[in-house]
Scaffold this motif. Sequence first.
Motif, PDB file in Angstrom:
ATOM      1  N   LEU A 152      33.402  32.296  42.026  1.00  0.00           N
ATOM      2  CA  LEU A 152      34.471  32.638  41.092  1.00  0.00           C
ATOM      3  C   LEU A 152      33.904  33.263  39.814  1.00  0.00           C
ATOM      4  CD1 LEU A 152      37.507  32.520  40.400  1.00  0.00           C
ATOM      5  CD2 LEU A 152      37.120  30.224  39.474  1.00  0.00           C
ATOM      6  N   ALA A 153      32.812  32.692  39.310  1.00  0.00           N
ATOM      7  CA  ALA A 153      32.177  33.229  38.107  1.00  0.00           C
ATOM      8  C   ALA A 153      31.684  34.655  38.341  1.00  0.00           C
ATOM      9  CB  ALA A 153      31.017  32.334  37.683  1.00  0.00           C
ATOM     10  N   GLY A 154      31.109  34.906  39.513  1.00  0.00           N
ATOM     11  CA  GLY A 154      30.635  36.246  39.835  1.00  0.00           C
ATOM     12  C   GLY A 154      31.749  37.271  39.857  1.00  0.00           C
ATOM     13  N   LYS A 155      32.892  36.873  40.404  1.00  0.00           N
ATOM     14  CA  LYS A 155      34.039  37.792  40.457  1.00  0.00           C
ATOM     15  C   LYS A 155      34.590  38.066  39.059  1.00  0.00           C
ATOM     16  CE  LYS A 155      35.617  36.688  45.148  1.00  0.00           C
ATOM     17  NZ  LYS A 155      36.716  36.137  45.967  1.00  0.00           N
ATOM     18  N   GLY A 159      34.831  41.672  36.784  1.00  0.00           N
ATOM     19  CA  GLY A 159      36.100  42.201  36.301  1.00  0.00           C
ATOM     20  C   GLY A 159      37.261  42.019  37.251  1.00  0.00           C
ATOM     21  N   ASP A 160      37.138  41.103  38.215  1.00  0.00           N
ATOM     22  CA  ASP A 160      38.217  40.838  39.166  1.00  0.00           C
ATOM     23  C   ASP A 160      39.378  40.150  38.443  1.00  0.00           C
ATOM     24  OD1 ASP A 160      39.895  39.645  41.168  1.00  0.00           O
ATOM     25  OD2 ASP A 160      38.261  39.864  42.613  1.00  0.00           O
ATOM     26  N   ARG A 161      40.527  40.819  38.339  1.00  0.00           N
ATOM     27  CA  ARG A 161      41.670  40.288  37.594  1.00  0.00           C
ATOM     28  C   ARG A 161      42.276  39.067  38.289  1.00  0.00           C
ATOM     29  NH1 ARG A 161      44.230  44.723  34.627  1.00  0.00           N
ATOM     30  NH2 ARG A 161      46.264  44.100  35.399  1.00  0.00           N
ATOM     31  N   ARG A 162      42.306  39.085  39.631  1.00  0.00           N
ATOM     32  CA  ARG A 162      42.853  37.929  40.345  1.00  0.00           C
ATOM     33  C   ARG A 162      41.991  36.695  40.123  1.00  0.00           C
ATOM     34  NH1 ARG A 162      44.587  38.697  46.516  1.00  0.00           N
ATOM     35  NH2 ARG A 162      46.020  40.085  45.403  1.00  0.00           N
ATOM     36  N   ALA A 163      40.682  36.875  40.125  1.00  0.00           N
ATOM     37  CA  ALA A 163      39.771  35.755  39.863  1.00  0.00           C
ATOM     38  C   ALA A 163      39.957  35.238  38.442  1.00  0.00           C
ATOM     39  CB  ALA A 163      38.325  36.188  40.089  1.00  0.00           C
ATOM     40  N   LEU A 164      40.186  36.144  37.496  1.00  0.00           N
ATOM     41  CA  LEU A 164      40.426  35.729  36.108  1.00  0.00           C
ATOM     42  C   LEU A 164      41.703  34.899  36.009  1.00  0.00           C
ATOM     43  CD1 LEU A 164      39.799  35.806  33.085  1.00  0.00           C
ATOM     44  CD2 LEU A 164      40.922  38.041  32.976  1.00  0.00           C
ATOM     45  N   SER A 165      42.739  35.314  36.710  1.00  0.00           N
ATOM     46  CA  SER A 165      43.997  34.552  36.707  1.00  0.00           C
ATOM     47  C   SER A 165      43.786  33.168  37.300  1.00  0.00           C
ATOM     48  CB  SER A 165      45.074  35.305  37.499  1.00  0.00           C
ATOM     49  OG  SER A 165      45.417  36.510  36.870  1.00  0.00           O
ATOM     50  N   ARG A 166      43.044  33.087  38.396  1.00  0.00           N
ATOM     51  CA  ARG A 166      42.758  31.780  39.011  1.00  0.00           C
ATOM     52  C   ARG A 166      41.964  30.897  38.054  1.00  0.00           C
ATOM     53  NH1 ARG A 166      39.667  32.091  44.368  1.00  0.00           N
ATOM     54  NH2 ARG A 166      40.070  29.843  44.268  1.00  0.00           N
ATOM     55  N   ALA A 167      41.030  31.497  37.346  1.00  0.00           N
ATOM     56  CA  ALA A 167      40.191  30.722  36.427  1.00  0.00           C
ATOM     57  C   ALA A 167      41.020  30.167  35.266  1.00  0.00           C
ATOM     58  CB  ALA A 167      39.051  31.590  35.905  1.00  0.00           C
ATOM     59  N   VAL A 224      41.496  26.209  34.172  1.00  0.00           N
ATOM     60  CA  VAL A 224      41.192  25.571  32.885  1.00  0.00           C
ATOM     61  C   VAL A 224      42.441  24.961  32.252  1.00  0.00           C
ATOM     62  CG1 VAL A 224      39.244  27.110  32.462  1.00  0.00           C
ATOM     63  CG2 VAL A 224      41.474  27.679  31.506  1.00  0.00           C
ATOM     64  N   GLU A 225      43.629  25.441  32.632  1.00  0.00           N
ATOM     65  CA  GLU A 225      44.860  24.884  32.092  1.00  0.00           C
ATOM     66  C   GLU A 225      45.319  23.630  32.822  1.00  0.00           C
ATOM     67  OE1 GLU A 225      47.031  28.924  30.316  1.00  0.00           O
ATOM     68  OE2 GLU A 225      47.634  28.100  32.265  1.00  0.00           O
ATOM     69  N   SER A 226      44.725  23.370  33.986  1.00  0.00           N
ATOM     70  CA  SER A 226      45.115  22.201  34.779  1.00  0.00           C
ATOM     71  C   SER A 226      44.688  20.900  34.102  1.00  0.00           C
ATOM     72  CB  SER A 226      44.489  22.283  36.176  1.00  0.00           C
ATOM     73  OG  SER A 226      44.756  21.106  36.913  1.00  0.00           O
ATOM     74  N   ARG A 260      41.625  28.558  23.868  1.00  0.00           N
ATOM     75  CA  ARG A 260      40.240  28.904  23.512  1.00  0.00           C
ATOM     76  C   ARG A 260      39.423  29.203  24.772  1.00  0.00           C
ATOM     77  NH1 ARG A 260      35.857  25.530  23.733  1.00  0.00           N
ATOM     78  NH2 ARG A 260      37.319  23.845  24.143  1.00  0.00           N
ATOM     79  N   GLU A 261      39.584  28.394  25.810  1.00  0.00           N
ATOM     80  CA  GLU A 261      38.832  28.613  27.035  1.00  0.00           C
ATOM     81  C   GLU A 261      39.320  29.864  27.759  1.00  0.00           C
ATOM     82  OE1 GLU A 261      39.320  24.911  29.034  1.00  0.00           O
ATOM     83  OE2 GLU A 261      37.821  23.877  27.813  1.00  0.00           O
ATOM     84  N   ALA A 262      40.623  30.148  27.682  1.00  0.00           N
ATOM     85  CA  ALA A 262      41.149  31.367  28.289  1.00  0.00           C
ATOM     86  C   ALA A 262      40.571  32.604  27.603  1.00  0.00           C
ATOM     87  CB  ALA A 262      42.677  31.374  28.207  1.00  0.00           C
ATOM     88  N   VAL A 263      40.410  32.538  26.283  1.00  0.00           N
ATOM     89  CA  VAL A 263      39.788  33.639  25.543  1.00  0.00           C
ATOM     90  C   VAL A 263      38.349  33.841  26.014  1.00  0.00           C
ATOM     91  CG1 VAL A 263      38.954  34.365  23.270  1.00  0.00           C
ATOM     92  CG2 VAL A 263      41.255  33.440  23.507  1.00  0.00           C
ATOM     93  N   ALA A 264      37.618  32.753  26.184  1.00  0.00           N
ATOM     94  CA  ALA A 264      36.225  32.844  26.636  1.00  0.00           C
ATOM     95  C   ALA A 264      36.142  33.477  28.031  1.00  0.00           C
ATOM     96  CB  ALA A 264      35.587  31.454  26.649  1.00  0.00           C
TER      97      ALA A 264
END
Length: 324
Positions: A6-9, A13-21, A25-27, A132-136
């Motif tokens: 997931l970190a690699g994606k 710049g994988d947008r779907r991976a960013l959404s999953r991440a 973090v919001e869970s 804050r974590e979403a910004v990171a």
Amino acid sequence: MNIEELAGKIIAGDRRALSRAITLVESRRADHRDQAVTLIETLRGTGRQAVRVGLSGTPGVGKSTFIEAFGRMLTGQGLRVAVLAVDPSSTRSGGSILGDKTRMTLLSRDPNAFIRPSPSQSHLGGIARRSREAVALCEAAGFDVVLVETVGVGQSETVVSEISDLFVLLLAPAGGDELQGVKRGIMEMADMILVNKADGDLKPAATRTCSDYAGALRLLRKRPQDPEGFPKAMMVSAVEASGLTDAWVEMQALVDWRREAGHFDGARAAQARYWFAEDVKHGLLAQLETDPARARMAALAEEVAQGRKTPTLAAEEMLRGFHD
């Protein structure tokens, strides 16, 4: 979930991976929190930085319209823009509308833009608990500018300044008398005040409002992190897309000055200390949700309700037992 993959994606710049991440973090699930911490630590070494812009303003000031016009102006300059929009959560049902994407139809289709609405989950201060974590995560994904749109509740929305490099306050023309401009609180946190809707019949009112706030800003005590002329008030029109480029030029000038003067890194270090303390506080509050603590809280609450103990005494007993 494979965190390394997931970190690699995300780095790619994988947008779907960013959404999953961001969902991760919001869970609030304990296993998800462990994975989220691992993910943030994995991405910490990327060294990527974006210009973080916090945007606040009262409901109806045109934040979404401004963000769409401003974001499209930035992508037109070849920049990648992430928008983190925080929606208020219902205190009854806990739900949120999360309709910001529907109000930014053009920007949401821009390949260089990413829009993510998130619920505030009743977190105070205008932003979500994990903004804050979403910004990171957005920084790790290679975005050049991250825009954080707050809930829009007014004078108390100052926490967004703890996750942003620039704090922009949006105001509407003729929103109140000129004395509104000297109110403390959110005014003291703003780096720039943008009077939106400076077009059509509202342009004369916008000019007066901008002048009133410019005068009010000169009355505030000068901050060490501000060069001469800041904070400043400017007029913009999201509908006509006027004043947006000038506002961005001023924002860049302020960021560049702070970098050269050493205030930029100092502010981010202070923000890191702030969020460390916040995470410790929330961790301690979470300890009160364990079964033994919950039973003790319920028993003391019943004694308070029946008038056998005052809330102050019961709270002291609870804290004393928790410490022991």
